[in-house]
Write an enzyme that holds these catalytic residues in place. Structure first.
Site, PDB file in Angstrom:
ATOM      1  CB  SER A 127      -0.878  -0.013   1.253  1.00  0.00           C
ATOM      2  OG  SER A 127      -1.454   1.255   1.459  1.00  0.00           O
ATOM      3  CE1 TYR A 152      -3.645  -0.114   4.750  1.00  0.00           C
ATOM      4  CE2 TYR A 152      -4.325  -2.374   5.144  1.00  0.00           C
ATOM      5  CZ  TYR A 152      -3.950  -1.361   4.272  1.00  0.00           C
ATOM      6  OH  TYR A 152      -3.863  -1.628   2.924  1.00  0.00           O
ATOM      7  CE  LYS A 156      -1.743  -4.396   3.214  1.00  0.00           C
ATOM      8  NZ  LYS A 156      -1.932  -5.743   2.621  1.00  0.00           N
TER       9      LYS A 156
HETATM   10  C1  WQD Z   1      -9.979   9.241   0.494  1.00  0.00           C
HETATM   11  C2  WQD Z   1     -10.252  10.711   0.741  1.00  0.00           C
HETATM   12  C3  WQD Z   1     -10.821  11.244   3.008  1.00  0.00           C
HETATM   13  C4  WQD Z   1     -14.698   9.290   3.205  1.00  0.00           C
HETATM   14  C5  WQD Z   1      -7.383   4.173   1.253  1.00  0.00           C
HETATM   15  C6  WQD Z   1      -7.471   2.865   1.925  1.00  0.00           C
HETATM   16  C7  WQD Z   1      -6.118   2.381   2.365  1.00  0.00           C
HETATM   17  C8  WQD Z   1      -5.118   2.485   1.231  1.00  0.00           C
HETATM   18  C9  WQD Z   1      -5.109   3.869   0.618  1.00  0.00           C
HETATM   19  C10 WQD Z   1      -4.801   0.339   0.212  1.00  0.00           C
HETATM   20  C11 WQD Z   1      -9.647  11.197   2.063  1.00  0.00           C
HETATM   21  C12 WQD Z   1     -11.966  11.568   2.056  1.00  0.00           C
HETATM   22  C13 WQD Z   1     -13.459   9.745   2.753  1.00  0.00           C
HETATM   23  C14 WQD Z   1     -15.731  10.234   3.471  1.00  0.00           C
HETATM   24  C15 WQD Z   1     -14.258  12.010   2.799  1.00  0.00           C
HETATM   25  N1  WQD Z   1      -5.392   1.528   0.223  1.00  0.00           N
HETATM   26  N2  WQD Z   1     -13.260  11.078   2.548  1.00  0.00           N
HETATM   27  N3  WQD Z   1     -15.462  11.571   3.244  1.00  0.00           N
HETATM   28  O1  WQD Z   1      -7.902   7.195   3.416  1.00  0.00           O
HETATM   29  O2  WQD Z   1      -6.822   7.464   1.136  1.00  0.00           O
HETATM   30  O3  WQD Z   1      -7.065   5.173   2.201  1.00  0.00           O
HETATM   31  O4  WQD Z   1      -6.447   4.157   0.221  1.00  0.00           O
HETATM   32  O5  WQD Z   1      -4.011  -0.085   0.956  1.00  0.00           O
HETATM   33  O6  WQD Z   1      -6.293   1.039   2.740  1.00  0.00           O
HETATM   34  O7  WQD Z   1      -8.283   2.992   3.042  1.00  0.00           O
HETATM   35  O8  WQD Z   1      -9.053   6.423   1.288  1.00  0.00           O
HETATM   36  O9  WQD Z   1     -11.366   6.569   0.495  1.00  0.00           O
HETATM   37  O10 WQD Z   1     -10.955   6.524   2.994  1.00  0.00           O
HETATM   38  O11 WQD Z   1     -10.357   8.557   1.682  1.00  0.00           O
HETATM   39  O12 WQD Z   1     -14.061  13.216   2.620  1.00  0.00           O
HETATM   40  O13 WQD Z   1     -16.875   9.902   3.899  1.00  0.00           O
HETATM   41  O14 WQD Z   1     -11.654  10.895   0.865  1.00  0.00           O
HETATM   42  O15 WQD Z   1     -10.693  12.274   3.979  1.00  0.00           O
HETATM   43  O16 WQD Z   1      -9.178  12.518   1.872  1.00  0.00           O
HETATM   44  P1  WQD Z   1      -7.668   6.675   2.053  1.00  0.00           P
HETATM   45  P2  WQD Z   1     -10.526   6.956   1.646  1.00  0.00           P
END
Ligand code: WQD
Length: 341
Positions: A127, A152, A156
Site C-alpha cells: 500500500s 494497518y 504493510k
Molecule cells: C480518500 C479521501 C478522506 C470518506 C485508502 C485505503 C487504504 C489504502 C489507501 C490500500 C480522504 C476523504 C473519505 C468520506 C471524505 N489503500 N473522505 N469523506 O484514506 O486514502 O485510504 O487508500 O491499501 O487502505 O483505506 O481512502 O477513500 O478513505 O479517503 O471526505 O466519507 O476521501 O478524507 O481525503 P484513504 P478513503
C-alpha cells in the site's frame, strides 16, 4: 496443463477482480478466503463473468494447520497472490492486535507453505500508506518510508520487511505492489467493492449516498493546502490494478525479474481532490450529491500521488481508465446491488 495460482483473499474487492483476469488468461485459480469481509457468492459472479468457476477453499489463514492442509491439497501451485488482510485504517487504530495478528500471522503461514512446497513466485498486496505524507510528490518507489500512521499501514510495512528477509534467506522471488486508491468495479457490474457493514472509503460512500442508502456524504476537511482545500489522492481503476498483478506474476514465471524482491507503485500518476471526485460523479451520473463540509478525519494525509515511471517502463504496465469511467463503474455496481438485494 494450465498453471495453478493461489489467490488469498480472492473473494474480496481487488482479489475477485484479479481472479477474473487470471481466469481470462487461462490460469487455474484456487481462492482461499475466510469470508470475514466478503461473500462466497462472489465465486458465482466470477463464474458468470468468465465462464469458469475458481476452486474455493474456506480457510482461516491465521491457523497454521488449516493453511498447511491447503498447501498439501494444492501442492502443484505455480504462484501465489496474497491479498488476505484486514484493511480498514480507522478500525486498525481501534483494534491493533486484531490487525497485527491477522495480517502478519496469515502472511507467515503462507510463506511457510510456500517454502515447504517450493513455490517461489509471490505477489504481495502492499500500500501507498507506507509512504505516509511524502515530502516530495509524485512519490517514487525509492521515496523514504515514513513511520506508519496506523497499525494497518504498519502491517504493510512489516509485511514487506518479512518478505524481504524471507526472500534473502531462501532465494525466494517476490513482487510487492504498492496500491494507491483503488476504486470502481468490473464493467459487467457483477463484482465490485462490497464491504460488510459501513464502508470507510470515499467512493462507496458517494454511491451509497447517491442511491439513498445514506442521507449525506461528509467531506472531511476543506482547509488543506490544496487548490480546493480538500485532500488529494491517486485513484486507480480496480481493473487496471488487477491487470498489474497478472503482469507482475508473469514477470516472475518467465524469470524476467532483475532482483529477488521488486517493488512497484500502482497508481495513475494523477491526483484528484475529494471535490473533483464528487464533481466527476455528478457530471457522469447527472445526480446531485448531498454532501456537507465537516472537519478533517484524524490520520488523513493531505496529498499523495504516484510516480508511475518505474511500473510503466520496467513492469510494462500503465493504468488506462479515466476518473469518469472509475466513478461510472462504481455507480453501475451500486445500481446492480440495489437490483440484487
Ligand atoms: C480518500 C479521501 C478522506 C470518506 C485508502 C485505503 C487504504 C489504502 C489507501 C490500500 C480522504 C476523504 C473519505 C468520506 C471524505 N489503500 N473522505 N469523506 O484514506 O486514502 O485510504 O487508500 O491499501 O487502505 O483505506 O481512502 O477513500 O478513505 O479517503 O471526505 O466519507 O476521501 O478524507 O481525503 P484513504 P478513503
Amino acid at each position: 496443463m494450465n498453471k495453478k495460482i493461489l489467490v488469498t483473499g480472492g473473494t474480496g474487492y481487488i482479489g475477485s477482480h484479479t481472479v477474473v483476469e487470471l481466469l481470462n488468461k487461462n490460469y487455474d485459480v484456487v481462492i482461499a478466503d475466510n469470508l470475514s469481509n466478503s461473500y462466497q457468492s462472489v465465486v458465482d459472479a466470477i463464474e458468470k463473468i468468465t465462464g469458469v468457476k475458481p476452486v474455493f477453499e474456506k480457510t482461516e489463514l491465521t491457523d497454521q494447520e488449516q493453511t498447511q492442509k491447503l498447501f498439501e491439497k494444492h501442492s502443484d501451485l505455480a504462484g501465489i497472490i496474497h491479498f488476505a488482510a484486514l484493511k480498514a485504517v480507522g478500525e486498525s487504530v481501534e483494534k491493533p492486535l486484531d490487525y497485527y495478528h491477522n495480517n502478519l500471522s496469515s502472511l507467515i503461514n503462507i510463506l511457510r507453505g510456500a517454502l515447504k512446497h517450493n513455490i517461489s513466485n509471490f505477489v504481495f498486496s502492499s500500500s501507498c500508506t507506507v509512504y505516509g505524507q511524502p515530502d516530495v510528490l509524485p512519490v517514487k518507489e525509492t521515496s523514504p518510508i515514513q513511520p506508519a500512521l496506523s497499525p494497518y499501514g504498519n502491517t504493510k510495512q512489516i509485511g514487506e520487511e518479512i518478505i524481504t528477509d524471507f526472500a534473502a534467506a531462501n532465494h525466494f522471488k517476490a513482487i510487492l505492489l504498492r496500491y494507491f486508491n483503488p476504486i470502481g468495479a468490473h464493467p459487467s457490474a457483477l463484482i465490485g467493492e462490497l464491504p460488510l457493514g459501513a464502508p470507510n472509503n470515499l467512493v462507496p460512500l458517494i454511491t451509497q449516498t447517491a442511491i439513498g442508502k445514506r442521507p449525506l456524504l461528509k467531506v472531511f476537511g476543506t482547509d488543506y493546502n490544496t487548490p480546493d482545500g480538500t485532500c488529494i489522492r491517486d485513484y486507480i481503476h480496480v481493473v487496471d490494478l488487477a491487470k498489474a498483478h497478472i503482469i507482475a506474476l508473469e514477470r516472475m514465471l518467465e524469470n524476467r525479474q532483475k532482483m529477488n524482491v521488486e517493488v512497484f507503485n500502482l497508481g495513475t500518476g494523477n491526483g484528484f481532490s475529494v471535490l473533483e471526485v464528487i464533481n466527476a460523479f455528478e457530471k457522469n451520473t447527472g445526480i446531485k450529491l448531498n454532501y456537507v463540509n465537516t472537519s478533517r478525519r484524524p490520520g488523513d494525509i493531505e496529498k499523495i500521488w504516484a510516480d508511475t515511471t518505474y511500473a510503466n517502463t520496467e513492469l510494462g504496465w500503465k493504468a488506462e481508465e479515466s476518473l469518469d469511467e472509475m466513478v461510472l463503474s462504481a455507480w453501475r455496481w451500486e445500481c446492480h446491488l440495489k437490483e440484487s438485494f
